[in-house]
Design a protein around this motif. Structure first.
Motif, mmCIF file in Angstrom:
data_model
loop_
_atom_site.group_PDB
_atom_site.id
_atom_site.type_symbol
_atom_site.label_atom_id
_atom_site.label_comp_id
_atom_site.label_asym_id
_atom_site.label_seq_id
_atom_site.Cartn_x
_atom_site.Cartn_y
_atom_site.Cartn_z
ATOM 1 N N SER A 197 22.701 7.811 28.071
ATOM 2 C CA SER A 197 22.160 9.168 27.942
ATOM 3 C C SER A 197 21.651 9.423 26.520
ATOM 4 O O SER A 197 20.865 10.328 26.286
ATOM 5 N N GLU A 204 27.674 5.177 30.259
ATOM 6 C CA GLU A 204 26.729 6.214 30.696
ATOM 7 C C GLU A 204 26.344 7.106 29.508
ATOM 8 O O GLU A 204 25.184 7.500 29.354
ATOM 9 N N LEU A 205 27.338 7.392 28.661
ATOM 10 C CA LEU A 205 27.083 8.190 27.460
ATOM 11 C C LEU A 205 26.057 7.471 26.568
ATOM 12 O O LEU A 205 25.111 8.091 26.052
ATOM 13 N N GLN A 265 38.635 1.259 33.750
ATOM 14 C CA GLN A 265 37.213 1.003 34.010
ATOM 15 C C GLN A 265 36.409 2.303 34.041
ATOM 16 O O GLN A 265 35.274 2.354 33.559
ATOM 17 N N ALA A 266 37.034 3.373 34.571
ATOM 18 C CA ALA A 266 36.316 4.653 34.668
ATOM 19 C C ALA A 266 35.919 5.148 33.275
ATOM 20 O O ALA A 266 34.807 5.655 33.068
ATOM 21 N N PHE A 267 36.819 5.001 32.309
ATOM 22 C CA PHE A 267 36.515 5.458 30.948
ATOM 23 C C PHE A 267 35.411 4.599 30.329
ATOM 24 O O PHE A 267 34.496 5.108 29.664
ATOM 25 N N GLU A 317 33.068 3.035 31.950
ATOM 26 C CA GLU A 317 31.807 3.409 32.624
ATOM 27 C C GLU A 317 31.282 4.720 32.037
ATOM 28 O O GLU A 317 30.076 4.895 31.850
ATOM 29 N N GLU A 318 32.197 5.643 31.778
ATOM 30 C CA GLU A 318 31.792 6.924 31.189
ATOM 31 C C GLU A 318 31.120 6.696 29.836
ATOM 32 O O GLU A 318 30.084 7.298 29.517
ATOM 33 N N LEU A 319 31.700 5.793 29.027
ATOM 34 C CA LEU A 319 31.135 5.506 27.710
ATOM 35 C C LEU A 319 29.770 4.818 27.841
ATOM 36 O O LEU A 319 28.841 5.103 27.072
ATOM 37 N N ARG A 369 28.707 7.742 21.130
ATOM 38 C CA ARG A 369 27.575 8.688 21.110
ATOM 39 C C ARG A 369 26.735 8.516 19.833
ATOM 40 O O ARG A 369 25.511 8.353 19.899
ATOM 41 N N ARG A 413 34.571 8.315 22.192
ATOM 42 C CA ARG A 413 33.375 9.020 22.679
ATOM 43 C C ARG A 413 32.412 9.298 21.522
ATOM 44 O O ARG A 413 31.219 9.045 21.615
#
Ligand code: SF4
Ligand code: SF4
Ligand code: SF4
Length: 279
Positions: A270, A266-267, A258-260, A262-264, A219, A215
């Motif tokens: 952002s 999206e991060l 895949q969820a993780f 996708e989270e990255l 970021r 993360r």
């Protein structure tokens, strides 16, 4: 200048935009735990042990050096499995002109070339010579790099390079050491420099949740890259760790879901990145 070439893939759709010829050189100064082609890191020590194991007689010794006859090779990987030094004997020493001769054959069908590795920037003079030839033939020129060459000190190379696909393997120096055994000071300097010159085509991070702060890396990398988007588009490629080809002692890492990923992604968005890809 001749360099060790591991392979040339005439047509690749995954090494940059459009159809490209991909050139892979042998040798790398990193030791990434998740390296998918660990046999591309070291240069052959000419011990000769793999020669007699080759079922196709594609290897032989000449003047104390192991030579490779690619036309006989069946790709069984026996030589690589045999090698206790973690290298490949399946290399050919070629100069820029010889590599370009092999690229020329598919010229009507490709948009450009990408040079990868191993780590291709171990051979900056070769790269410049090859890219000059490609530019004269109106072919695009991309580099895939781990970011340890000080690009600012090689303006003649950057002049003939369309862009660099740069690995940001971890953000903190400590994490980068864990992943690669090497500091990332130069990688981050290069990231800033290449982006400021409009030459950062892509940044990439292989996601291995157990190995480093994914993360934080996404970021910080996205935040920095986004500051330079006015110089040209920069893609952020978020790469799912896969254990294929990874050395046995490092193949235990969990594959991120895949969820993780996708989270990255999206991060990264952002933080200002617009072109984010999960592969
Ligand atoms: S992969 Fe290696 S051992 Fe197998 S045929 Fe080719 S050179 Fe010989
Ligand atoms: S590839 Fe490995 S086993 Fe084969 S000659 Fe070179 S060092 Fe020896
Ligand atoms: S930089 Fe690439 S070739 Fe070098 S060790 Fe890391 S993954 Fe392997």
């Amino acid at each position: 200048m001749k360099v060790p070439v591991n392979k040339i893939i005439p047509f690749s759709a995954v090494d940059g935009p459009g159809n490209r010829t991909a050139v892979f050189v042998q040798g790398c100064n990193f030791n990434c735990r998740y390296c998918h082609n660990p046999e591309t890191r070291n240069l052959c020590k000419n011990c000769g042990e793999c020669v007699e194991k080759c079922p196709k007689h594609a290897l032989y010794v000449e003047n104390g050096e192991v030579r490779f006859r690619p036309e006989l090779c069946c790709g069984c990987d026996t030589c690589i499995k045999t090698c206790r030094f973690g290298c490949s004997p399946r290399i050919q020493y070629l100069d820029a002109g010889e590599v370009f001769e092999r690229i020329k054959k598919q010229m009507p069908y490709i948009r450009g070339i990408t040079v990868s590795g191993g780590e291709c920037t171990l051979y900056p003079d070769f790269l410049r010579e090859l890219f000059v030839l490609c530019r004269e033939a109106h072919l695009g020129t991309l580099l895939d790099s781990n970011g340890t060459l000080d690009f600012e000190a090689y303006p003649e190379l950057l002049d003939v390079t369309d862009g660099v696909m740069l690995d940001v393997k971890a953000w903190t120096d400590e994490d980068h050491h864990t992943v690669t055994s090497v500091s990332n000071e130069m990688v981050l300097k290069n990231m800033r420099y290449l982006a400021s010159q409009g030459k950062l085509f892509e940044v990439r991070t292989v996601i291995v949740p157990e190995l480093f702060d994914c993360r934080g890396t996404v970021r910080e990398t996205a935040t920095l890259a986004a500051q330079y988007l006015d110089k040209g588009n920069i893609r952020y490629k978020i790469i799912k760790y896969r254990p294929m080809g990874v050395r046995e002692e490092y193949a235990h890492y969990r594959v991120p879901d895949q969820a993780f990923l996708e989270e990255l992604a999206e991060l990264a968005r952002s933080c200002g990145m617009t072109d984010v890809l999960i592969v």
